[in-house]
Motif scaffolding. Structure first.
Motif, PDB file in Angstrom:
ATOM      1  N   VAL A 180      -5.773   5.489   5.852  1.00  0.00           N
ATOM      2  CA  VAL A 180      -4.791   6.362   5.464  1.00  0.00           C
ATOM      3  C   VAL A 180      -3.519   5.767   4.517  1.00  0.00           C
ATOM      4  CG1 VAL A 180      -3.476   6.195   7.475  1.00  0.00           C
ATOM      5  CG2 VAL A 180      -3.430   8.239   6.214  1.00  0.00           C
ATOM      6  N   HIS A 181      -3.194   6.560   3.532  1.00  0.00           N
ATOM      7  CA  HIS A 181      -2.238   5.929   2.694  1.00  0.00           C
ATOM      8  C   HIS A 181      -1.739   6.997   1.807  1.00  0.00           C
ATOM      9  CE1 HIS A 181      -6.440   6.004   0.553  1.00  0.00           C
ATOM     10  NE2 HIS A 181      -5.695   6.402  -0.513  1.00  0.00           N
ATOM     11  N   PHE A 182      -0.443   6.908   1.483  1.00  0.00           N
ATOM     12  CA  PHE A 182       0.204   8.017   0.860  1.00  0.00           C
ATOM     13  C   PHE A 182       0.751   7.362  -0.630  1.00  0.00           C
ATOM     14  CE2 PHE A 182       1.280   9.249   5.298  1.00  0.00           C
ATOM     15  CZ  PHE A 182       1.376  10.427   5.190  1.00  0.00           C
ATOM     16  N   HIS A 183       0.209   8.171  -1.527  1.00  0.00           N
ATOM     17  CA  HIS A 183       0.662   7.745  -3.077  1.00  0.00           C
ATOM     18  C   HIS A 183       2.047   8.030  -3.113  1.00  0.00           C
ATOM     19  CE1 HIS A 183      -3.599   7.311  -4.440  1.00  0.00           C
ATOM     20  NE2 HIS A 183      -3.830   7.936  -3.098  1.00  0.00           N
ATOM     21  N   VAL A 184       2.890   7.244  -3.721  1.00  0.00           N
ATOM     22  CA  VAL A 184       4.293   7.691  -4.108  1.00  0.00           C
ATOM     23  C   VAL A 184       4.263   7.451  -5.827  1.00  0.00           C
ATOM     24  CG1 VAL A 184       6.701   7.030  -4.172  1.00  0.00           C
ATOM     25  CG2 VAL A 184       5.393   6.758  -2.071  1.00  0.00           C
ATOM     26  N   LEU A 185       4.422   8.662  -6.259  1.00  0.00           N
ATOM     27  CA  LEU A 185       4.303   8.537  -7.850  1.00  0.00           C
ATOM     28  C   LEU A 185       5.480   8.947  -8.507  1.00  0.00           C
ATOM     29  CD1 LEU A 185       0.861  10.435  -7.418  1.00  0.00           C
ATOM     30  CD2 LEU A 185       0.803   8.155  -8.734  1.00  0.00           C
TER      31      LEU A 185
END
Ligand code: 5GP
Ligand code: ZN
Length: 116
Positions: A101-106
């Motif tokens: 699981v990972h959250f992209h911060v863009l």
């Protein structure tokens, strides 16, 4: 090490595979995406392995708060004062390509909506 064998992000969190680490907490790590989709593109992951958000919320929902807290710290660290996006792909139809699981911060540019 509680890494899942052959999981790319477990190897990154263990330091076995190098990454450009931006920020870290006791339970999570934030590093730059190898193929950035925006001027700032950072991935926030738990050090412990969970396959996706469904797995995370079923087993350690408090850790989701830790991950989102670190994501907001990344945005502040990167100076994303005019806005940013947090995205997580969950399962095959979403295009999730790494099963940790990972959250992209863009951020760093105007982001189109909706995504493709
Ligand atoms: P997903 O497609 O699962 O939502 O996101 C996986 C992300 O991991 C992609 O944006 C991809 O560019 C990134 N990625 C894949 N392999 C590596 C790697 O070895 N190092 C880093 N830093 N990012 C990676
Ligand atoms: Zn993993």
């Amino acid at each position: 090490m509680s890494a899942v064998q052959d999981c790319l992000f477990c190897k990154i969190s263990a330091g076995v595979i190098p990454a450009d680490v931006v920020l870290e907490s006791d339970l999570a790590i934030a590093f730059r995406d190898i193929d950035p989709k925006a001027p700032t593109h950072v991935l926030v992951i738990p050090k412990k392995h969970f396959a996706d958000v469904t797995d995370l919320m079923s087993n350690d929902p408090d850790l989701a708060s830790e991950l989102l807290t670190l994501a907001t710290k990344v945005a502040e660290h990167e100076g994303l004062a005019t806005g940013y996006r947090i995205v997580t792909n969950n399962g095959e139809d979403s295009g999730q390509s790494v099963a940790h699981v990972h959250f992209h911060v863009l951020g760093g540019r105007s982001l189109s909506w909706p995504p493709g």
